[in-house]
Design a protein around this motif. Structure first.
Motif: not given
Lengths: 287, 287
Positions: A6-9, A11-14, A92-95, A263-264
């Motif tokens: 989902t895009w909104s989740s 945004e920090c990557c974006g 993989s980014v389990p954080g 994770v983001c």
């Protein structure tokens, strides 16, 4: 790149990798079709969640793919053999998800032992009449034991090399292992049968032979189950819905806001490293 | 004696004090009427639960009443002034209920923070679609503080003499105090308003101004509540049923099988002591 979240989740990557937002794509099932509208020939990276199956077939459509970032500890949704064959890196980014998943396991167990969800359902339906079939506040006595591929020298609890033997000596089984060919259906009829015990699954849906689990719950061959995952997601067996001896959770153990932010950030970092020397292709899909 | 409990739960008492089983009495509301069929003039003892109000009016109908045993720590359902006036002994048998109630408070809190009941309800209704309005795995940071009538020297947590001040500095308020004129509506609008916090009540329903609580939950003036008790039991406010920010439990914190067995044994002991020199009257009502 393709963004299968989902895009909104994300945004920090974006913000960090300058993704563009594309029209919404409600389910992954439509993704295959939608690829025809994408420049598949130039897609270099995929950012996905464990809900999206990255198959050999799918990988075959993306000749330039060289990085898959998944927002999960598990990678069982990705065809790793195929990735290796095509020299595609998988990150993989389990954080800190492990802590959240452990918390959820304890939460499901307490809910199951105290029948809190079942009691809540009862009150909403029947008010304060006393639910005759609910046994509140089951207590656990005894010790913690564990099974794993190999004994872990840093874990002081007793080790069982055989999961059936462990099950035979346990009141509660909490499953939190990765899914692979050795662990698929590790919770089978032999493990469950004849047990008046509790099963909690926060690992992967296919750790459980779900048909057998449904049968065991319906026949009360096991007492209770707390399930955050299901074998054929997004399907949940209909037979579970009327049962009071199961607590159902929508694969949510790692969906805490703190955990997801982390994770983001980790995913963004992985993408930044990858794109540090080149500009990202900016195609984004929003499911 | 009169037994104001479900007969089956009290068989252990019955075995010890040789009670007889009378026809079923579904609710306490019918008890008053049913008294006309009982030898009220000879009833010496009552064995009751906190669900039954032992009023001055009711006590007035039983001239020989000299012992009330209640299967609870609280005695707020009994008119103690009237008992004292008539020289009626009141015995409460809390047993280890305090531990069970504390466990339930933690269970409700974890359920509320992890939205487990709400998630379970969502899955049963909508399957694995992601609930957009649920925030999973809220974490608590900070310290434990407490309010009480007086500071307790054996409790090392910081003491607040003022509950509003405590509320202002807390994310979660767990209420487990007895009900009396000082604590009635101790959770009022002033305590709740403007708080993005969580309320757990395992004490008594009337500790909360329930109308205000319902308003605060509907308006999201408080974030969540976990309630094992209600102000006008057996009524639960209808407005709570559609809400996802409340977990409802049917006054069940002390209804664990271990706890209940212990309470029955303690009640039987109290009755045995009372009847040790005389035969019990054997009238029993089953509600």
């Amino acid at each position: 790149m393709i963004l299968l979240r989902t895009w909104s989740s994300w945004e920090c990557c974006g913000a960090k990798v300058k993704l563009n937002h594309s029209p919404s794509l409600p389910t992954f099932l439509r993704l295959r079709q939608s690829l025809q509208f994408l420049p598949t020939q130039s897609i270099q990276t995929i950012l996905c969640s464990p809900r999206q199956k990255i198959s050999a077939d799918f990988i075959g459509l993306l000749p330039l793919l060289s990085l898959i970032v998944t927002s999960s500890a598990g990678t069982d949704h990705i065809d790793l053999v195929e990735c290796s064959r095509h020299d595609i890196q998988v990150v993989s980014v389990p954080g800190d998800q492990a802590k959240d998943v452990a918390d959820m396991a304890v939460g499901l167990l307490i809910d199951v032992l105290w029948k809190i969800s079942a009691a809540d359902r009862h009150v909403r339906k029947w008010g304060l009449s006393m639910p005759q079939n609910l046994s509140f506040g089951s207590k656990l006595k005894g010790k913690i034991m564990y099974h794993s591929r190999n004994e872990k020298p840093f874990i002081l609890y007793p080790f069982y090399s055989n999961v059936v033997e462990l099950a035979g000596n346990s009141d509660v089984l909490v499953f939190c292992c990765p899914l692979n060919e050795q662990t698929r259906h590790i919770i089978n009829r032999e493990v469950m049968l004849g047990k008046d015990g509790v099963i909690v699954n926060v690992g992967r849906g296919s750790l459980i032979d779900e048909k057998e689990l449904v049968w065991c719950l319906m026949e009360e061959e096991i007492r209770d189950a707390g399930l955050d995952l299901f074998e054929n997601e997004p399907n949940v067996p209909n037979e579970l819905f009327p049962l009071d001896n199961v607590v159902l959770s929508p694969h949510a153990a790692s969906l805490t806001s703190d955990g997801f932010t982390e994770v983001c950030e980790l995913a963004a970092e992985a993408l930044e490293v990858f794109f540090s020397s080149k500009l990202p292709s900016t195609q984004v899909l929003d499911d």
